[in-house]
Motif scaffolding. Structure first.
Motif, PDB file in Angstrom:
ATOM      1  N   ASP A 110       0.906  -1.164   0.145  1.00 42.93           N
ATOM      2  CA  ASP A 110      -0.071   0.069   0.051  1.00 42.93           C
ATOM      3  C   ASP A 110       0.548   1.326   0.183  1.00 42.93           C
ATOM      4  N   GLU A 111       2.093   1.310   0.866  1.00 42.29           N
ATOM      5  CA  GLU A 111       2.808   2.397   0.692  1.00 42.29           C
ATOM      6  C   GLU A 111       3.553   2.645  -0.313  1.00 42.29           C
ATOM      7  N   LEU A 112       3.832   1.668  -1.222  1.00 44.36           N
ATOM      8  CA  LEU A 112       4.598   1.653  -2.386  1.00 44.36           C
ATOM      9  C   LEU A 112       3.597   2.257  -3.633  1.00 44.36           C
ATOM     10  N   GLU A 113       2.190   1.828  -3.420  1.00 42.75           N
ATOM     11  CA  GLU A 113       1.377   1.962  -4.487  1.00 42.75           C
ATOM     12  C   GLU A 113       1.117   3.726  -4.397  1.00 42.75           C
ATOM     13  N   ALA A 114       1.211   4.063  -3.049  1.00 44.77           N
ATOM     14  CA  ALA A 114       0.822   5.451  -2.815  1.00 44.77           C
ATOM     15  C   ALA A 114       2.139   6.405  -2.929  1.00 44.77           C
ATOM     16  N   GLN A 115       3.313   5.844  -3.159  1.00 53.54           N
ATOM     17  CA  GLN A 115       4.413   6.761  -3.506  1.00 53.54           C
ATOM     18  C   GLN A 115       4.567   6.795  -5.000  1.00 53.54           C
ATOM     19  N   ILE A 116       4.212   5.625  -5.800  1.00 53.88           N
ATOM     20  CA  ILE A 116       4.132   5.582  -6.925  1.00 53.88           C
ATOM     21  C   ILE A 116       3.155   6.630  -7.500  1.00 53.88           C
ATOM     22  N   ALA A 117       1.829   6.594  -6.948  1.00 50.49           N
ATOM     23  CA  ALA A 117       0.990   7.505  -7.580  1.00 50.49           C
ATOM     24  C   ALA A 117       1.260   8.934  -7.135  1.00 50.49           C
ATOM     25  N   GLU A 118       1.756   9.184  -6.381  1.00 52.44           N
ATOM     26  CA  GLU A 118       2.458  10.769  -5.767  1.00 52.44           C
ATOM     27  C   GLU A 118       3.428  11.058  -6.751  1.00 52.44           C
ATOM     28  N   ALA A 119       4.616  10.092  -7.253  1.00 52.07           N
ATOM     29  CA  ALA A 119       5.722  10.522  -8.008  1.00 52.07           C
ATOM     30  C   ALA A 119       4.831  10.479  -9.278  1.00 52.07           C
ATOM     31  N   ALA A 121       1.923  11.729  -9.978  1.00 55.45           N
ATOM     32  CA  ALA A 121       1.344  13.173 -10.079  1.00 55.45           C
ATOM     33  C   ALA A 121       2.041  14.216  -9.983  1.00 55.45           C
ATOM     34  N   ALA A 122       3.517  13.976  -9.271  1.00 55.91           N
ATOM     35  CA  ALA A 122       4.331  15.260  -9.193  1.00 55.91           C
ATOM     36  C   ALA A 122       4.952  15.444 -10.688  1.00 55.91           C
ATOM     37  N   ARG A 123       5.043  14.167 -11.390  1.00 54.04           N
ATOM     38  CA  ARG A 123       5.736  14.371 -12.765  1.00 54.04           C
ATOM     39  C   ARG A 123       4.790  14.909 -13.704  1.00 54.04           C
ATOM     40  N   THR A 124       3.452  14.642 -13.861  1.00 54.56           N
ATOM     41  CA  THR A 124       2.497  15.156 -14.849  1.00 54.56           C
ATOM     42  C   THR A 124       1.760  16.262 -14.292  1.00 54.56           C
ATOM     43  N   GLY A 125       1.410  16.463 -13.169  1.00 57.18           N
ATOM     44  CA  GLY A 125       0.875  17.758 -12.496  1.00 57.18           C
ATOM     45  C   GLY A 125      -0.589  17.766 -12.861  1.00 57.18           C
ATOM     46  N   ASP A 126      -1.094  16.355 -13.355  1.00 55.03           N
ATOM     47  CA  ASP A 126      -2.357  16.364 -14.026  1.00 55.03           C
ATOM     48  C   ASP A 126      -3.434  15.972 -12.730  1.00 55.03           C
ATOM     49  N   PRO A 127      -4.553  16.669 -12.757  1.00 57.10           N
ATOM     50  CA  PRO A 127      -5.621  16.829 -11.501  1.00 57.10           C
ATOM     51  C   PRO A 127      -5.952  15.308 -11.317  1.00 57.10           C
ATOM     52  N   GLU A 128      -6.245  14.647 -12.294  1.00 62.84           N
ATOM     53  CA  GLU A 128      -6.710  13.304 -12.103  1.00 62.84           C
ATOM     54  C   GLU A 128      -5.468  12.333 -11.200  1.00 62.84           C
ATOM     55  N   ALA A 133      -3.573  10.052  -6.390  1.00 64.88           N
ATOM     56  CA  ALA A 133      -2.651   9.979  -5.286  1.00 64.88           C
ATOM     57  C   ALA A 133      -3.140  10.296  -3.895  1.00 64.88           C
ATOM     58  N   GLN A 134      -3.874  11.272  -3.799  1.00 67.80           N
ATOM     59  CA  GLN A 134      -4.566  11.377  -2.591  1.00 67.80           C
ATOM     60  C   GLN A 134      -5.498  10.287  -2.095  1.00 67.80           C
ATOM     61  N   GLU A 135      -6.047   9.301  -2.995  1.00 71.39           N
ATOM     62  CA  GLU A 135      -6.801   8.262  -2.807  1.00 71.39           C
ATOM     63  C   GLU A 135      -5.823   7.140  -2.123  1.00 71.39           C
ATOM     64  N   PRO A 142      -6.010   4.543   6.757  1.00 69.93           N
ATOM     65  CA  PRO A 142      -7.495   4.962   6.842  1.00 69.93           C
ATOM     66  C   PRO A 142      -7.795   5.085   8.274  1.00 69.93           C
ATOM     67  N   MET A 143      -9.003   5.450   8.269  1.00 71.14           N
ATOM     68  CA  MET A 143      -9.665   5.617   9.486  1.00 71.14           C
ATOM     69  C   MET A 143     -10.041   4.469  10.288  1.00 71.14           C
ATOM     70  N   PRO A 144      -9.402   3.841  11.643  1.00 71.57           N
ATOM     71  CA  PRO A 144      -9.561   2.797  11.943  1.00 71.57           C
ATOM     72  C   PRO A 144     -11.016   2.383  12.415  1.00 71.57           C
ATOM     73  N   GLY A 145     -11.606   1.341  11.926  1.00 70.90           N
ATOM     74  CA  GLY A 145     -12.892   0.887  12.413  1.00 70.90           C
ATOM     75  C   GLY A 145     -13.023   0.225  13.758  1.00 70.90           C
ATOM     76  N   VAL A 146     -14.203  -0.161  14.262  1.00 67.97           N
ATOM     77  CA  VAL A 146     -14.267  -0.627  15.706  1.00 67.97           C
ATOM     78  C   VAL A 146     -13.512  -2.027  15.781  1.00 67.97           C
ATOM     79  N   GLU A 147     -13.627  -2.780  14.463  1.00 69.46           N
ATOM     80  CA  GLU A 147     -13.242  -3.912  14.557  1.00 69.46           C
ATOM     81  C   GLU A 147     -11.732  -4.106  14.392  1.00 69.46           C
TER      82      GLU A 147
END
Length: 316
Positions: A110-119, A121-128, A133-135, A142-147
């Motif tokens: 998950d961390e690698l997926e986030a870093q790849i998306a951020e990298a 987005a930083a390269r393209t500057g595309d809003p999408e 990247a934010q997602e 994520p916000m932890p649930g009760v379980e």
């Protein structure tokens, strides 16, 4: 062609010397009359005894058939409960080991997926790309649930063994394997067959069996072969309840109905276990679920290596 009477006459042996001959009018000798009378009386007595036994058998046969049906249903239910309980324990053990062994790998992915998306987005500057990247970053934290807050603290019986151990300052003993050893499984099945609560004849005996089986289940869940052996010896040394001999057919009918209802409830439990995510995974490797964990770990390691290479290419 010989008549049946002629055949019978030729087949009869000749009279021995000294044997009493029939009288002129065909009447048998006096001794033969007595013998015939005695044989007839004996046959009548035997017939009466057989008729009496048959009548008695007819009287008890319905209840005996019901008793056999109840015993067969009880044994079938116990075997089914053993199968359901062993599968439930495997599902819980697999879930815990899956989280303990593979959780860090999933987190790394998950961390690698986030870093790849951020990298990207930083390269393209595309809003999408920025949105993606934010997602991706939100999925990492994520916000932890009760379980999730109570993960590994609660199981189907309430507090998990690990949670109980921590609250009582006892050493934590997580399961070593998804499926306990063959000897542990053998001991577990034997204990459940002998001490199952459904074999109790009164409330006190049922409570004693319930408490004992709870200890057996806990030992089996940990794969504690030594403790299961101790429990087997403890049960063997305990009081032996009197065998139940129902005397009324109504009680047996009620018992059969209860067994059928219990089987239906267990079927629902078994279906829920099989349809759960972990249950579905276990069905992929019914013979060696521990090897399945190793295969998943190997796949995750491969995915981590691929993501790291992709991230390196984006940053380089």
């Amino acid at each position: 062609m010989m008549t049946p009477e002629a055949e019978q006459s030729q087949s009869e042996p000749p009279a021995e010397e000294g044997a009493a001959a029939p009288s002129a009018d065909g009447a048998p000798p006096a001794g033969d009359e007595a013998s015939a009378g005695g044989d007839s009386a004996g046959e009548d007595s035997t017939s009466e005894d057989s008729a009496g036994e048959g009548a008695r058998e007819e009287q008890v046969r319905p209840e005996e058939r019901l008793e056999r049906a109840v015993r067969a249903a009880e044994q079938a239910l116990i075997e089914y409960e053993i199968a359901v309980e062993t599968f439930r324990i495997e599902v819980e053990n697999f879930s815990r080991l899956h989280h303990q062994r593979l959780g860090p790998m999933y987190a790394r992915l998950d961390e690698l997926e986030a870093q790849i998306a951020e990298a990207r987005a930083a390269r393209t500057g595309d809003p999408e790309d920025m949105r993606k990247a934010q997602e991706a970053r939100a999925r990492v934290m994520p916000m932890p649930g009760v379980e999730e807050l109570f993960h590994d603290w609660l199981d189907s019986d309430g507090l998990s063994p690990e949670a109980s151990a921590m609250l009582t300052d006892q050493p934590v003993r997580p399961p070593q394997r998804v499926r306990p050893s063959d000897e542990a499984r053998k001991l577990y099945r034997e204990l459940v067959r002998k001490a199952h609560p459904d074999l109790a004849q009164d409330d006190a005996e049922r409570q004693r069996r319930d408490e004992f089986i709870a200890r057996v289940n806990a030992a089996y869940a940990r794969g504690d072969e030594a403790l299961l052996q101790e429990l087997s010896e403890e049960w063997a040394a305990g009081p032996v309840p009197k065998e139940w001999r129902p005397s009324r057919a109504e009680e047996l009918y009620v018992r059969l109905e209860w067994l059928a209802e219990r089987k239906e409830l267990l079927s629902l439990v078994a279906r829920d276990l099989e349809e759960s995510a972990i249950g579905a995974m276990l069905k992929l490797a019914p013979d060696d679920p521990d090897r399945l964990l190793e295969e998943i770990a190997e796949q995750l390691l491969t995915q981590v290596s691929e993501r790291e290479a992709e991230l390196s290419g984006l940053l380089g």
